[in-house]
Design a protein around this motif. Structure first.
Motif, PDB file in Angstrom:
ATOM      1  N   ILE A  36       0.819  -1.204   0.000  1.00 14.18           N
ATOM      2  CA  ILE A  36       0.000   0.000   0.000  1.00 14.18           C
ATOM      3  C   ILE A  36       0.859   1.262   0.000  1.00 14.18           C
ATOM      4  CG2 ILE A  36      -1.656   1.341   1.352  1.00 14.18           C
ATOM      5  CD1 ILE A  36      -2.800  -1.399   2.301  1.00 14.18           C
ATOM      6  N   GLY A  37       1.835   1.317   0.887  1.00 15.09           N
ATOM      7  CA  GLY A  37       2.667   2.511   0.989  1.00 15.09           C
ATOM      8  C   GLY A  37       3.410   2.826  -0.289  1.00 15.09           C
ATOM      9  N   ALA A 103       2.940   2.972   7.645  1.00 17.25           N
ATOM     10  CA  ALA A 103       3.687   1.885   8.286  1.00 17.25           C
ATOM     11  C   ALA A 103       2.729   1.004   9.080  1.00 17.25           C
ATOM     12  CB  ALA A 103       4.760   2.460   9.200  1.00 17.25           C
ATOM     13  N   GLY A 104       2.857  -0.300   8.915  1.00 21.30           N
ATOM     14  CA  GLY A 104       1.971  -1.196   9.632  1.00 21.30           C
ATOM     15  C   GLY A 104       2.472  -2.628   9.632  1.00 21.30           C
ATOM     16  N   VAL A 105       2.160  -3.345  10.709  1.00 22.29           N
ATOM     17  CA  VAL A 105       2.516  -4.762  10.826  1.00 22.29           C
ATOM     18  C   VAL A 105       1.351  -5.516  11.448  1.00 22.29           C
ATOM     19  CG1 VAL A 105       5.000  -4.354  11.051  1.00 22.29           C
ATOM     20  CG2 VAL A 105       3.565  -4.426  13.102  1.00 22.29           C
ATOM     21  N   ALA A 106       1.326  -6.815  11.212  1.00 23.67           N
ATOM     22  CA  ALA A 106       0.379  -7.714  11.864  1.00 23.67           C
ATOM     23  C   ALA A 106       1.127  -8.984  12.211  1.00 23.67           C
ATOM     24  CB  ALA A 106      -0.813  -8.013  10.963  1.00 23.67           C
ATOM     25  N   ARG A 107       0.804  -9.571  13.355  1.00 18.99           N
ATOM     26  CA  ARG A 107       1.450 -10.796  13.804  1.00 18.99           C
ATOM     27  C   ARG A 107       0.369 -11.813  14.180  1.00 18.99           C
ATOM     28  NH1 ARG A 107       5.121  -8.479  11.707  1.00 18.99           N
ATOM     29  NH2 ARG A 107       6.969  -7.599  12.706  1.00 18.99           N
ATOM     30  N   ALA A 193      -9.445   3.512   5.068  1.00 22.04           N
ATOM     31  CA  ALA A 193      -9.594   2.219   5.737  1.00 22.04           C
ATOM     32  C   ALA A 193      -9.627   1.115   4.688  1.00 22.04           C
ATOM     33  CB  ALA A 193     -10.857   2.196   6.587  1.00 22.04           C
ATOM     34  N   PRO A 194      -8.472   0.531   4.359  1.00 22.54           N
ATOM     35  CA  PRO A 194      -8.443  -0.551   3.384  1.00 22.54           C
ATOM     36  C   PRO A 194      -9.219  -1.771   3.859  1.00 22.54           C
ATOM     37  CG  PRO A 194      -6.243   0.339   3.785  1.00 22.54           C
ATOM     38  CD  PRO A 194      -7.137   0.888   4.844  1.00 22.54           C
ATOM     39  N   GLY A 195      -9.697  -2.546   2.885  1.00 14.12           N
ATOM     40  CA  GLY A 195     -10.332  -3.811   3.201  1.00 14.12           C
ATOM     41  C   GLY A 195      -9.358  -4.948   2.930  1.00 14.12           C
ATOM     42  N   TYR A 196      -9.841  -5.995   2.291  1.00 19.31           N
ATOM     43  CA  TYR A 196      -8.965  -7.090   1.901  1.00 19.31           C
ATOM     44  C   TYR A 196      -8.360  -6.772   0.532  1.00 19.31           C
ATOM     45  CZ  TYR A 196     -10.212 -10.284   5.678  1.00 19.31           C
ATOM     46  OH  TYR A 196     -10.355 -10.878   6.905  1.00 19.31           O
ATOM     47  N   MET A 201       0.951  -8.972   3.212  1.00 23.03           N
ATOM     48  CA  MET A 201       0.367  -9.207   4.527  1.00 23.03           C
ATOM     49  C   MET A 201      -0.830 -10.163   4.465  1.00 23.03           C
ATOM     50  SD  MET A 201      -1.007  -6.421   7.352  1.00 23.03           S
ATOM     51  CE  MET A 201       0.568  -5.583   7.453  1.00 23.03           C
ATOM     52  N   THR A 202      -1.551 -10.131   3.351  1.00 23.88           N
ATOM     53  CA  THR A 202      -2.749 -10.971   3.227  1.00 23.88           C
ATOM     54  C   THR A 202      -2.532 -12.190   2.321  1.00 23.88           C
ATOM     55  OG1 THR A 202      -3.567  -9.616   1.381  1.00 23.88           O
ATOM     56  CG2 THR A 202      -4.290  -9.011   3.601  1.00 23.88           C
TER      57      THR A 202
END
Length: 260
Positions: A36-37, A103-107, A193-196, A201-202
């Protein structure tokens, strides 16, 4: 090359706007070494902006700097968890018109651990506050714009990522608060606000037909989003066309959050 693919993706979105719309404008995008960035950074650069894209991975930054299709973007290393580094980085900027906090992360599955929970909150939420405050004076000088990146998980739950959900819900409140705090100086603060969307990341979801089809079926448009679907919304929120819009979060999820 990564730049060629991303460049192809953003052409349609960029084509909806006047060429050179952001000529002479200075744009900073955090978390912009992929996904995205990077797409947003390319969108602004394609319309004439001087773009600085930041990330924490030296290897990714080196590869992007070597990509000739991205020569219009300046890639810099920045750890958004480090306030001292952010303040130093901001002090070296000679101006700023648009800040995009991407900037973003998911765990997934690990976010119930205290250390991981705090790390995700730090990168996804606290970093947006750090960068916004560090660049506030520059944005006030230009009467600029901040665009935060929230998520459809700002509105719905995912038990695998409690920290991600919490951080992205926090972005909604931060966006509203900063809009009022900065608005007196003419600075607008909004979020997308992004979706899928098909990103790294996805990948674990969209590479599996059963899960990919289930997600597409819930959306109103019956498909997954691509990163280019987020570019037009970002450009609009930074443009004169949205001059009286602030404090809002614009869903860009194909109707997923409202689906059943």
């Amino acid at each position: 090359m990564a730049g060629q693919l991303a460049g192809q993706q953003v052409k349609q979105e960029v084509g909806a706007f006047r060429a050179e719309l952001f000529a002479g404008k200075k744009v900073l995008v955090s978390g912009a070494t992929s996904g995205i960035g990077l797409a947003i950074a390319e969108g602004f650069a394609a319309l004439g902006a001087q773009v600085i894209a930041t990330g924490s991975s030296a290897a990714k930054l080196a590869a992007l700097r070597a990509d000739r299709t991205l020569e219009g973007i300046r890639f810099e290393q920045l750890d958004v968890r480090d306030l001292e580094q952010i303040n130093r980085f901001a002090s070296e900027l000679d101006g700023l018109d648009v800040l995009v906090n991407a900037a973003g992360v998911a765990r997934p599955a690990d976010e119930y651990r205290d250390d991981v929970f705090r790390e995700v909150i730090d990168v996804n939420l606290t970093a947006a506050m750090r960068l916004s405050m560090a660049t506030r004076a520059l944005l006030e000088r230009s009467r600029g714009t901040i665009i935060n990146v929230a998520s459809m998980l700002s509105y719905i739950a995912d038990v695998e990522v409690p920290a991600y959900c919490a951080s992205k819900t926090g972005i909604l409140g931060l966006t509203r608060s900063l809009a009022h705090a900065f608005g007196v100086a003419g600075v607008r603060v909004n979020a997308i606000a992004p979706g899928y969307h098909r990103t790294d990341m996805t990948r674990a979801l969209w590479e599996v037909p059963a899960s990919a089809d289930k997600i597409a079926a819930r959306s109103a448009l019956k498909r997954w989003g691509e990163v280019d679907d987020l570019v037009g919304a970002s450009l609009f929120l930074a443009s004169p066309a949205s001059a009286f819009i602030t404090g809002v979060t614009l869903p860009v999820d194909g109707g997923y959050a409202t689906g059943v």
